[in-house]
Design a protein around this motif. Structure first.
Motif, PDB file in Angstrom:
ATOM      1  N   THR A 107      57.913 101.217 143.826  1.00 50.06           N
ATOM      2  CA  THR A 107      58.015 101.373 145.276  1.00 50.06           C
ATOM      3  C   THR A 107      57.162 100.312 145.957  1.00 50.06           C
TER       4      THR A 107
ATOM      5  N   CYS B 199      57.553 102.004 151.894  1.00 47.36           N
ATOM      6  CA  CYS B 199      56.800 103.190 152.324  1.00 47.36           C
ATOM      7  C   CYS B 199      56.541 103.171 153.822  1.00 47.36           C
TER       8      CYS B 199
ATOM      9  N   GLY C  26      57.633 109.708 153.745  1.00 45.53           N
ATOM     10  CA  GLY C  26      56.771 108.627 153.262  1.00 45.53           C
ATOM     11  C   GLY C  26      55.904 109.079 152.102  1.00 45.53           C
TER      12      GLY C  26
ATOM     13  N   ALA D  40      55.584 107.646 148.290  1.00 45.78           N
ATOM     14  CA  ALA D  40      54.303 107.136 147.775  1.00 45.78           C
ATOM     15  C   ALA D  40      53.913 107.771 146.444  1.00 45.78           C
TER      16      ALA D  40
ATOM     17  N   VAL E  30      52.258 104.154 154.199  1.00 50.21           N
ATOM     18  CA  VAL E  30      52.858 105.315 154.870  1.00 50.21           C
ATOM     19  C   VAL E  30      52.137 105.586 156.186  1.00 50.21           C
TER      20      VAL E  30
END
Length: 198
Positions: A3, A8, A20, A24, A89
């Motif tokens: 990721t 994010c 988000g 994560a 995030v």
């Protein structure tokens, strides 16, 4: 973890905190990775029968707290990566709420002028955007626990700055700004602050 920070940030800005957070921590073994006794997770990811601690504000954001083993003997390498992704995030969430605040302040008028045109408010919005850019760069850098803790402390401060743009409404449980309050709680469960020099 494959990721990216950009993914994010984007998903948090577009879909909110729970989405988000899910991105994560995707693929992490939460119970053995989280540095404390509880870890914030998307409520929809919790299996039946798991030990959880609910928080009414977090529940409104689709987040709950899952019981974990407690401090692992050695912090897994993935914990630092989660900390970096969680910073992204939180940046996305700040952008989401800043957009909402600008819209809110554009509709409110004082002295025949939208509040968004007031110098103090314009300055706060500009300062917030500058800090977002700075913290985005810091999130891309490799992190030791002290640097990661500092990054999230600065994100806490940035969140409070955005909250001030909503006035008293930003402290109401049914206001979208509650996501910033919950993001503080989420970070506190994933960022290992123990043993970090003051």
């Amino acid at each position: 973890m494959s990721t990216s920070l950009r993914q994010c940030e984007r998903i948090a800005r577009d879909e909110g905190l729970a989405a988000g957070l899910a991105m994560a921590i995707a693929g992490a073994e939460v119970a053995t990775t989280a540095p404390g006794r509880w870890a914030a997770v998307p409520a929809e990811s919790v299996r039946a029968g798991a030990e959880v601690r609910h928080d009414s504000l977090a529940a409104r954001e689709g987040v709950t707290f899952l019981a974990c083993q407690g401090r692992p003997p050695a912090a897994p390498a993935s914990l630092a990566e989660i900390g970096r992704l969680l910073a992204a995030v939180r940046l996305g969430l700040v952008r989401r709420l800043l957009d909402h605040a600008v819209e809110h302040l554009s509709e409110r008028v004082a002295g025949d002028e939208p509040l968004i045109r007031k110098q103090l408010i314009t300055g706060t919005v500009a300062d917030t955007m500058a800090e977002v850019e700075l913290l985005r760069e810091q999130a891309h850098a490799p992190h030791d626990p002290a640097a990661l803790s500092d990054l999230h402390l600065r994100l806490d401060e940035l969140g409070w700055q955005v909250l001030t743009l909503f006035g008293a409404a930003g402290y109401l449980a049914d206001h979208p700004a509650r996501a910033l309050h919950v993001s503080f709680l989420v970070a506190n469960t994933w960022i290992d602050r123990e043993g970090v020099p003051e």
